[in-house]
Motif scaffolding. Structure first.
Motif, PDB file in Angstrom:
ATOM      1  N   THR A 214       0.835  -1.202   0.000  1.00 52.88           N
ATOM      2  CA  THR A 214       0.000   0.000   0.000  1.00 52.88           C
ATOM      3  C   THR A 214       0.871   1.254   0.000  1.00 52.88           C
ATOM      4  O   THR A 214       2.081   1.190   0.227  1.00 52.88           O
ATOM      5  CB  THR A 214      -0.895   0.033   1.249  1.00 52.88           C
ATOM      6  OG1 THR A 214      -0.055   0.159   2.407  1.00 52.88           O
ATOM      7  CG2 THR A 214      -1.766  -1.208   1.358  1.00 52.88           C
ATOM      8  N   GLN A 215       0.204   2.364  -0.227  1.00 50.95           N
ATOM      9  CA  GLN A 215       0.885   3.655  -0.164  1.00 50.95           C
ATOM     10  C   GLN A 215       1.463   3.853   1.244  1.00 50.95           C
ATOM     11  O   GLN A 215       2.578   4.352   1.408  1.00 50.95           O
ATOM     12  CB  GLN A 215      -0.139   4.736  -0.498  1.00 50.95           C
ATOM     13  CG  GLN A 215       0.426   6.087  -0.755  1.00 50.95           C
ATOM     14  CD  GLN A 215      -0.627   7.002  -1.350  1.00 50.95           C
ATOM     15  OE1 GLN A 215      -1.228   6.673  -2.366  1.00 50.95           O
ATOM     16  NE2 GLN A 215      -0.846   8.122  -0.715  1.00 50.95           N
TER      17      GLN A 215
ATOM     18  N   ARG B 105      -8.730   0.153   1.703  1.00 47.68           N
ATOM     19  CA  ARG B 105      -7.328   0.206   1.282  1.00 47.68           C
ATOM     20  C   ARG B 105      -7.191  -0.181  -0.177  1.00 47.68           C
ATOM     21  O   ARG B 105      -8.011  -0.903  -0.724  1.00 47.68           O
ATOM     22  CB  ARG B 105      -6.487  -0.758   2.121  1.00 47.68           C
ATOM     23  CG  ARG B 105      -6.359  -0.365   3.556  1.00 47.68           C
ATOM     24  CD  ARG B 105      -5.661  -1.412   4.384  1.00 47.68           C
ATOM     25  NE  ARG B 105      -4.700  -2.224   3.664  1.00 47.68           N
ATOM     26  CZ  ARG B 105      -3.518  -2.597   4.131  1.00 47.68           C
ATOM     27  NH1 ARG B 105      -3.163  -2.209   5.327  1.00 47.68           N
ATOM     28  NH2 ARG B 105      -2.723  -3.353   3.432  1.00 47.68           N
ATOM     29  N   PHE B 106      -6.083   0.282  -0.775  1.00 49.41           N
ATOM     30  CA  PHE B 106      -5.750  -0.084  -2.142  1.00 49.41           C
ATOM     31  C   PHE B 106      -4.350  -0.672  -2.167  1.00 49.41           C
ATOM     32  O   PHE B 106      -3.435  -0.146  -1.545  1.00 49.41           O
ATOM     33  CB  PHE B 106      -5.801   1.139  -3.072  1.00 49.41           C
ATOM     34  CG  PHE B 106      -7.181   1.639  -3.310  1.00 49.41           C
ATOM     35  CD1 PHE B 106      -7.964   1.082  -4.307  1.00 49.41           C
ATOM     36  CD2 PHE B 106      -7.710   2.656  -2.530  1.00 49.41           C
ATOM     37  CE1 PHE B 106      -9.253   1.537  -4.533  1.00 49.41           C
ATOM     38  CE2 PHE B 106      -8.985   3.114  -2.747  1.00 49.41           C
ATOM     39  CZ  PHE B 106      -9.764   2.566  -3.751  1.00 49.41           C
ATOM     40  N   ASN B 107      -4.204  -1.767  -2.889  1.00 51.25           N
ATOM     41  CA  ASN B 107      -2.904  -2.386  -3.096  1.00 51.25           C
ATOM     42  C   ASN B 107      -2.348  -1.870  -4.410  1.00 51.25           C
ATOM     43  O   ASN B 107      -3.083  -1.687  -5.382  1.00 51.25           O
ATOM     44  CB  ASN B 107      -3.037  -3.909  -3.133  1.00 51.25           C
ATOM     45  CG  ASN B 107      -3.559  -4.457  -1.820  1.00 51.25           C
ATOM     46  OD1 ASN B 107      -3.323  -3.894  -0.768  1.00 51.25           O
ATOM     47  ND2 ASN B 107      -4.285  -5.548  -1.891  1.00 51.25           N
ATOM     48  N   LEU B 108      -1.045  -1.640  -4.445  1.00 55.74           N
ATOM     49  CA  LEU B 108      -0.390  -1.074  -5.623  1.00 55.74           C
ATOM     50  C   LEU B 108       0.571  -2.081  -6.228  1.00 55.74           C
ATOM     51  O   LEU B 108       1.233  -2.831  -5.509  1.00 55.74           O
ATOM     52  CB  LEU B 108       0.360   0.201  -5.234  1.00 55.74           C
ATOM     53  CG  LEU B 108      -0.549   1.307  -4.685  1.00 55.74           C
ATOM     54  CD1 LEU B 108       0.257   2.328  -3.909  1.00 55.74           C
ATOM     55  CD2 LEU B 108      -1.319   1.961  -5.804  1.00 55.74           C
ATOM     56  N   GLN B 109       0.626  -2.074  -7.543  1.00 51.80           N
ATOM     57  CA  GLN B 109       1.575  -2.949  -8.230  1.00 51.80           C
ATOM     58  C   GLN B 109       1.959  -2.327  -9.565  1.00 51.80           C
ATOM     59  O   GLN B 109       1.235  -1.506 -10.104  1.00 51.80           O
ATOM     60  CB  GLN B 109       1.022  -4.339  -8.414  1.00 51.80           C
ATOM     61  CG  GLN B 109      -0.291  -4.405  -9.147  1.00 51.80           C
ATOM     62  CD  GLN B 109      -0.897  -5.788  -9.014  1.00 51.80           C
ATOM     63  OE1 GLN B 109      -0.281  -6.716  -8.509  1.00 51.80           O
ATOM     64  NE2 GLN B 109      -2.114  -5.943  -9.472  1.00 51.80           N
ATOM     65  N   LEU B 110       3.098  -2.768 -10.066  1.00 53.69           N
ATOM     66  CA  LEU B 110       3.575  -2.256 -11.342  1.00 53.69           C
ATOM     67  C   LEU B 110       2.708  -2.757 -12.481  1.00 53.69           C
ATOM     68  O   LEU B 110       2.246  -3.895 -12.463  1.00 53.69           O
ATOM     69  CB  LEU B 110       5.021  -2.708 -11.588  1.00 53.69           C
ATOM     70  CG  LEU B 110       6.129  -1.832 -11.014  1.00 53.69           C
ATOM     71  CD1 LEU B 110       6.073  -1.755  -9.519  1.00 53.69           C
ATOM     72  CD2 LEU B 110       7.472  -2.339 -11.459  1.00 53.69           C
TER      73      LEU B 110
ATOM     74  N   ALA C 276       2.104  13.131   2.281  1.00 53.20           N
ATOM     75  CA  ALA C 276       1.728  13.987   1.145  1.00 53.20           C
ATOM     76  C   ALA C 276       2.696  13.795  -0.027  1.00 53.20           C
ATOM     77  O   ALA C 276       2.265  13.726  -1.193  1.00 53.20           O
ATOM     78  CB  ALA C 276       1.694  15.450   1.571  1.00 53.20           C
ATOM     79  N   GLN C 277       3.987  13.702   0.269  1.00 55.12           N
ATOM     80  CA  GLN C 277       4.962  13.501  -0.801  1.00 55.12           C
ATOM     81  C   GLN C 277       4.752  12.141  -1.471  1.00 55.12           C
ATOM     82  O   GLN C 277       4.786  12.037  -2.700  1.00 55.12           O
ATOM     83  CB  GLN C 277       6.387  13.608  -0.260  1.00 55.12           C
ATOM     84  CG  GLN C 277       7.440  13.476  -1.341  1.00 55.12           C
ATOM     85  CD  GLN C 277       8.860  13.567  -0.806  1.00 55.12           C
ATOM     86  OE1 GLN C 277       9.106  13.339   0.376  1.00 55.12           O
ATOM     87  NE2 GLN C 277       9.785  13.903  -1.672  1.00 55.12           N
ATOM     88  N   ILE C 278       4.517  11.111  -0.694  1.00 55.05           N
ATOM     89  CA  ILE C 278       4.283   9.778  -1.249  1.00 55.05           C
ATOM     90  C   ILE C 278       2.994   9.770  -2.064  1.00 55.05           C
ATOM     91  O   ILE C 278       2.933   9.154  -3.136  1.00 55.05           O
ATOM     92  CB  ILE C 278       4.251   8.709  -0.136  1.00 55.05           C
ATOM     93  CG1 ILE C 278       5.633   8.606   0.535  1.00 55.05           C
ATOM     94  CG2 ILE C 278       3.788   7.366  -0.679  1.00 55.05           C
ATOM     95  CD1 ILE C 278       6.772   8.224  -0.389  1.00 55.05           C
TER      96      ILE C 278
END
Length: 155
Positions: A52-53, A91-96, A65-67
């Motif tokens: 996550t972020q 929540r949100f999961n992030l991936q390439l 805020a920067q992230i």
């Protein structure tokens, strides 16, 4: 024999800046215009897909805020995608993305080449010894900062 501690720290500092400069040059060639912080974020998500972020905030030590801005820029460039967390809808999961993965692989190739260039005159045993010494230095520094934080907190 004089204590050369400051010389060692100065050499580490110079080496770190040399590495960062070379990586910055590589980003200009193969990094698709990414800045160093964006490249580090992309690298984080390549090593920790589905993070996550907030995970990146904790890992990087950067402010939220920067992230948020960095993640948004990576998403706008279609290098990073987010999906709802199946266990927590907030929540949100992030991936390439495929594009992000290709860019990360190009940057990884540059990083490996730079590392090979920097270490080429060291034997395998010397590289292992250097790695161990640097790890011990990092652990000592982390222990020192933890102890200092505990002393300040106990006042």
């Amino acid at each position: 024999m004089p204590d050369r501690t400051e010389d060692v720290i100065d050499q580490l500092h110079a080496l770190m800046h040399l590495f960062k400069d070379r990586m910055r040059q590589a980003l200009n060639v193969d990094g698709g215009g990414l800045g160093p912080t964006e490249a580090r974020a992309l690298r984080f998500f390549s090593h920790h897909p589905g993070s996550t972020q907030q995970d990146l905030v904790a890992h990087s030590g950067r402010d939220k805020a920067q992230i948020t801005r960095i993640v948004q820029q990576l998403m706008e460039r279609e290098l990073l995608a987010r999906e709802p967390d199946p266990n927590d809808g907030r929540r949100f999961n992030l991936q390439l993305t495929k594009k992000g993965l290709a860019l990360q692989e190009a940057m990884h190739t540059q990083r490996k080449k730079l590392a090979a260039d920097m270490l080429r005159d060291l034997s395998k045993d010397e590289r292992q010894q250097l790695g161990g010494l640097l790890e011990r230095m990092r652990e000592s520094a982390e222990g020192s900062s933890t102890a200092a934080s505990e002393r300040i907190a106990s006042r």
